[in-house]
Structure formats: C-alpha cells, structure tokens
Write a protein that holds these residues in place. Structure first.
Motif, mmCIF file in Angstrom:
data_model
loop_
_atom_site.group_PDB
_atom_site.id
_atom_site.type_symbol
_atom_site.label_atom_id
_atom_site.label_comp_id
_atom_site.label_asym_id
_atom_site.label_seq_id
_atom_site.Cartn_x
_atom_site.Cartn_y
_atom_site.Cartn_z
ATOM 1 N N ALA A 124 0.833 -1.209 0.000
ATOM 2 C CA ALA A 124 0.000 0.000 0.000
ATOM 3 C C ALA A 124 0.864 1.254 0.000
ATOM 4 O O ALA A 124 0.597 2.228 -0.716
ATOM 5 N N LEU A 125 1.930 1.236 0.795
ATOM 6 C CA LEU A 125 2.838 2.382 0.846
ATOM 7 C C LEU A 125 3.511 2.598 -0.507
ATOM 8 O O LEU A 125 3.627 3.735 -0.989
ATOM 9 N N VAL A 126 3.943 1.500 -1.134
ATOM 10 C CA VAL A 126 4.570 1.603 -2.451
ATOM 11 C C VAL A 126 3.594 2.201 -3.456
ATOM 12 O O VAL A 126 3.938 3.108 -4.228
ATOM 13 N N ALA A 131 1.734 6.726 -6.777
ATOM 14 C CA ALA A 131 0.630 7.607 -7.168
ATOM 15 C C ALA A 131 0.996 9.070 -6.943
ATOM 16 O O ALA A 131 0.730 9.931 -7.792
ATOM 17 N N ALA A 132 1.606 9.354 -5.786
ATOM 18 C CA ALA A 132 2.027 10.733 -5.504
ATOM 19 C C ALA A 132 3.106 11.175 -6.478
ATOM 20 O O ALA A 132 3.164 12.351 -6.876
ATOM 21 N N GLY A 133 3.966 10.232 -6.885
ATOM 22 C CA GLY A 133 5.040 10.580 -7.824
ATOM 23 C C GLY A 133 4.518 10.832 -9.227
ATOM 24 O O GLY A 133 4.863 11.843 -9.857
ATOM 25 N N THR A 134 3.669 9.920 -9.737
ATOM 26 C CA THR A 134 3.169 10.089 -11.098
ATOM 27 C C THR A 134 2.197 11.256 -11.213
ATOM 28 O O THR A 134 2.088 11.880 -12.271
ATOM 29 N N THR A 198 0.428 8.422 12.248
ATOM 30 C CA THR A 198 1.278 8.705 11.085
ATOM 31 C C THR A 198 0.584 8.454 9.748
ATOM 32 O O THR A 198 0.584 9.344 8.878
ATOM 33 N N PRO A 199 -0.016 7.276 9.514
ATOM 34 C CA PRO A 199 -0.642 7.062 8.203
ATOM 35 C C PRO A 199 -1.772 8.044 7.882
ATOM 36 O O PRO A 199 -1.806 8.586 6.767
ATOM 37 N N PRO A 200 -2.709 8.324 8.813
ATOM 38 C CA PRO A 200 -3.758 9.283 8.475
ATOM 39 C C PRO A 200 -3.239 10.689 8.185
ATOM 40 O O PRO A 200 -3.771 11.373 7.305
ATOM 41 N N ILE A 201 -2.221 11.125 8.914
ATOM 42 C CA ILE A 201 -1.675 12.463 8.641
ATOM 43 C C ILE A 201 -1.182 12.542 7.203
ATOM 44 O O ILE A 201 -1.487 13.486 6.465
ATOM 45 N N LEU A 202 -0.414 11.530 6.798
ATOM 46 C CA LEU A 202 0.145 11.531 5.447
ATOM 47 C C LEU A 202 -0.946 11.373 4.385
ATOM 48 O O LEU A 202 -0.980 12.109 3.391
ATOM 49 N N LEU A 203 -1.846 10.411 4.593
ATOM 50 C CA LEU A 203 -2.834 10.096 3.561
ATOM 51 C C LEU A 203 -3.936 11.145 3.493
ATOM 52 O O LEU A 203 -4.419 11.470 2.403
ATOM 53 N N LEU A 247 -1.285 -1.418 -9.392
ATOM 54 C CA LEU A 247 -1.171 -0.748 -8.102
ATOM 55 C C LEU A 247 -2.533 -0.336 -7.559
ATOM 56 O O LEU A 247 -2.760 -0.359 -6.344
ATOM 57 N N VAL A 248 -3.456 0.051 -8.439
ATOM 58 C CA VAL A 248 -4.803 0.402 -7.977
ATOM 59 C C VAL A 248 -5.491 -0.820 -7.372
ATOM 60 O O VAL A 248 -6.183 -0.731 -6.353
ATOM 61 N N VAL A 249 -5.282 -1.983 -8.013
ATOM 62 C CA VAL A 249 -5.835 -3.220 -7.454
ATOM 63 C C VAL A 249 -5.221 -3.490 -6.084
ATOM 64 O O VAL A 249 -5.921 -3.864 -5.135
ATOM 65 N N LEU A 250 -3.897 -3.290 -5.956
ATOM 66 C CA LEU A 250 -3.243 -3.469 -4.660
ATOM 67 C C LEU A 250 -3.841 -2.532 -3.608
ATOM 68 O O LEU A 250 -4.052 -2.922 -2.452
ATOM 69 N N LEU A 251 -4.114 -1.299 -4.012
ATOM 70 C CA LEU A 251 -4.700 -0.341 -3.070
ATOM 71 C C LEU A 251 -6.085 -0.792 -2.622
ATOM 72 O O LEU A 251 -6.442 -0.648 -1.447
#
Length: 415
Positions: A124-126, A131-134, A198-203, A247-251
């Motif tokens: 999920a992190l990957v 997604a943020a990069g592209t 940590t995860p909610p702040i970032l996401l 990656l969308v499927v992974l998410l």
C-alpha cells in the motif's frame, strides 16, 4: 478530499489534519495501554462504568460505528476495482468482491490476521508513493481561495477528522489484550500513537491535495465523476500504464487489513450484546456482518461523500462521551490503578455498577452537544457561530457530569 467543501486550501486543511490527529490520537493510544494490564477487551472494560446491561447502549453504537467504517472501505474498494476495469465492472460488483474477500480472511482467526496486518501496509505504501510521484506535477495545480476560512469551517472539518480518530478508542483493547501484562505501557502507547497517527496524517494530507487539484485537472475531474476516489487514483497512476492498474488493485486490496480487523471487533461486540450469543460460533457473525455491509455499501455508494460526511460527523459525538466516562472512571474513581478492576466481576451484574451514572451523564451532555452540531440536516445555534464543536463538548461535559452522578450512584448502591 472533503476539504474544498469547507473552502480549505491545502495549507489550512493540512494544519487542521495535523493538529486534530495529534490531539485526538492520545485517546485510543492511552486506552490501548489498559488492555494488557486489565486483560479485558474494550467493551468489557466499559462494564465497570456502564454496568452489565446498560453497556449494551455503547455496544450497539460501537457496532453501528464499526459497520459504518467498513461500509466506507468496501465502497472505496469497489470504486478502485471499477476504475481499473474502465467501468466494465460496476462499483456494486466491486463492493461485493471486497466484502467477500474480507469474509475469507476473517474466517482465519486473529493469528492469521495479525500476520496479514504486519505486511499488508508495504504494497500500500509503495502504491501511494508511486501515485504521488506520477501525479505530483499535477498536484501543484491547487485551488486558490480569496479569503481566510472562518473558524466555523476549521472546527467542522476538524470534527470530521476527530470522527475518524476517536472511535478507535472504542476498540483499542480488543487487540492489546493479547499482550503480556508486564508489557511496558509506554511502549504500547508509543507504538499505538505512532501507528494510528502517522498514516492518516500523510494520507489525509494527500487526499486534501488531490481534492483541491481535481477542479484544475479535467482528466482527474472526469475520472472522479465516474468512480470518485478509485477513479482519481486510477487517473493519477495512468502514466505508469499497466503497472499503475496493478497498483490500484493493490490499493483496493490493502483495505482488507482495516476491514478484517474491524469485522473482528464486530464479532466480539455482538457476543457482548446478548448472553446466549456467546454460544454462537463467531464465524456466523462474520457472515451476518458481510450480509449487512454489502447492501448498505451499495446504497451508500450512490452519494458517497454525503454519506461519509454524515457518518463521520455523527460518530464523533457518542464516542467522545463514551471515552470521557471510561477515563473518569479509571482516573477519578479507581485512581488510575488497573488492579482495582475486580476480574471476578466482569460478568456479574450484582458486582458491577448500575451504569445509570455513565449513561445519564452521556445523555445529558447532549443538551449542549445538539446546539453545537453542524450537520447537513441540522446546524445548532452555537454551531452557526463556532462551527461544529460537538465532540469537544461531549467529552468535557460528560466527564464533568459523571463525577457527581457516579458519586451518588456509589453511595446509593455501594458498587
């Protein structure tokens, strides 16, 4: 992604997300430290303030909350799967697939769930990083607002953030009860706090950036109009081609971690609701849970963000009142000493409090909470000026009322 509805740009919404999460995560992180010491799950602990029978009220509310969270997650999972299939798979079918996969994992028990949770965050992190990069260069195209947001918008948006974080306090000890009693409370608190915050702040910050960029990105707007969250993620990952689809499927499958953990707590809460439910194999509750989540998820998907906003707004009130009662009972009446919870009393109504003080203080607090609500269907006179400050008042007023009411209850009943 709801930030633009309140006129909040990325900077302002990010600050609200940061500070409200840092504040509200203290509650579930602390209650998690009681699990190893007391050895009881969260709603069993609640019997020592709400009593053997009146505890059914917070149990029912907790069930509604956990099911509501799962509905949100299966809808997002369905949106992601539908977006990957370019609309050839409907969101409703995606919801069914996500719910059934959750059912399969929930059958495997806590040990398998724990192993799954240990590693599920990595892909999920990957996927989110890619997604943020592209989509990064388009995230710079943020919506601009001419004026500073009013305090009412800040507090109402903060209420939604709190509505996500505070209810975790009603589940914390469900998981930490498995730890050894001599486990360091500081370590449990630190891990729980970091892991929950940590995860909610970032996401959530990324979600705000996406929400404020959508109006300036026609391709993202079109994808959003088709399948909302899943569509936007698919559009962001489209430069990665087939790998982006993967990656969308992974998410979508990464949601199974939260879904399975939450459904686990649902089955525990159902066993507390009616005594003879203890005789029912827990996997039957998983089947009932799935049968409820699928149709409710399909209905909620029709107007997803309105459903999300209404749900998060409502659950913050009761969970704040509940946590206030549990904390005041622990610190004021039991001196913060876990040894003062008599283990032999956990299922004996004659040894437990009546619960009238706990339920009464929570209910009476709504005399101030209701005028302080800012919901789609109701905005109270206080909230018209301040914004939604209902969860803050529910916590403070309930805690203050519980002290005299519980004192009277103890003198009258001796419990």
């Amino acid at each position: 992604m709801l930030a633009p509805l309140y006129g909040l740009d990325l900077r302002n919404s990010s600050l609200i997300i940061l500070f409200f999460i840092l504040l509200t995560t203290i509650l579930p992180a602390y209650l998690g430290t009681l699990g190893p010491k007391i050895g009881m799950r969260q709603m069993i602990q609640a019997r020592y303030s709400f009593g053997r029978y009146l505890v059914c009220v917070p149990v029912l509310l907790n069930l509604a909350t956990t099911v509501g969270f799962c509905v949100i997650m299966v809808v997002v999972g369905g949106q992601c799967l539908s977006a990957v299939a370019n609309g050839n798979l409907s969101v409703n079918v995606g919801i069914v697939i996500t719910a059934l996969l959750t059912l399969v994992i929930s059958f495997c028990g806590f040990s398998v769930l724990h192993v799954y949770e240990r590693f599920a965050w990595i892909p999920a992190l990957v996927a989110m990083a890619v997604a943020a990069g592209t989509g990064g260069r388009h995230l710079r195209n943020q919506a601009a607002y001419d004026q500073t947001p009013p305090a009412s918008a800040v507090f109402t948006y903060g209420m939604l953030i709190a509505g996500y974080m505070v209810p975790w306090a009603c589940l914390s000890s469900d998981f930490t009860a498995y730890l050894r009693p001599d486990t360091s409370s500081r370590k449990v608190f630190a891990y729980a706090y970091a892991g929950l915050a940590t995860p909610p702040i970032l996401l959530m910050t990324l979600g705000s950036a996406i929400g404020n960029a959508i109006p300036n990105m026609p391709a993202w707007q079109a994808a959003y109009d088709r399948t909302l969250v899943g569509g936007v993620l698919d559009a962001m990952l489209s430069p990665a081609g087939g790998f982006g689809k993967f990656l969308v499927v992974l998410l979508s499958f990464s949601l199974l971690g939260n879904l399975c953990a939450t459904s686990y707590s649902v089955s525990l809460n159902l066993q507390l609701l009616v005594p003879w439910f203890l005789k029912v194999p827990r996997y039957w509750f998983s089947l009932v849970f799935t049968a409820v989540v699928i149709p409710v998820g399909i209905r909620a998907a029709e107007d997803f963000f309105v459903s999300l906003e209404n749900f998060l707004g409502l659950i913050g009130y009761w969970s704040s009142a509940f946590v206030a009662v549990v904390l005041v009972e622990h610190f004021w009446f039991r001196g913060g000493d876990c040894a003062r919870y008599e283990p032999e009393a956990w299922n004996d109504a004659k040894l437990l409090p009546w619960g009238a003080a706990a339920l009464g203080s929570a209910v009476l607090s709504f005399g101030l909470v209701i005028p302080s609500m800012a919901q789609v269907w109701w905005t109270g006179p206080i909230a018209e000026t301040t914004g939604d400050i209902g969860f803050e008042l529910a916590f403070v007023v309930t805690g203050l009322l519980y002290v005299p009411l519980r004192t009277l209850e103890k003198r009258f009943t001796g419990r």
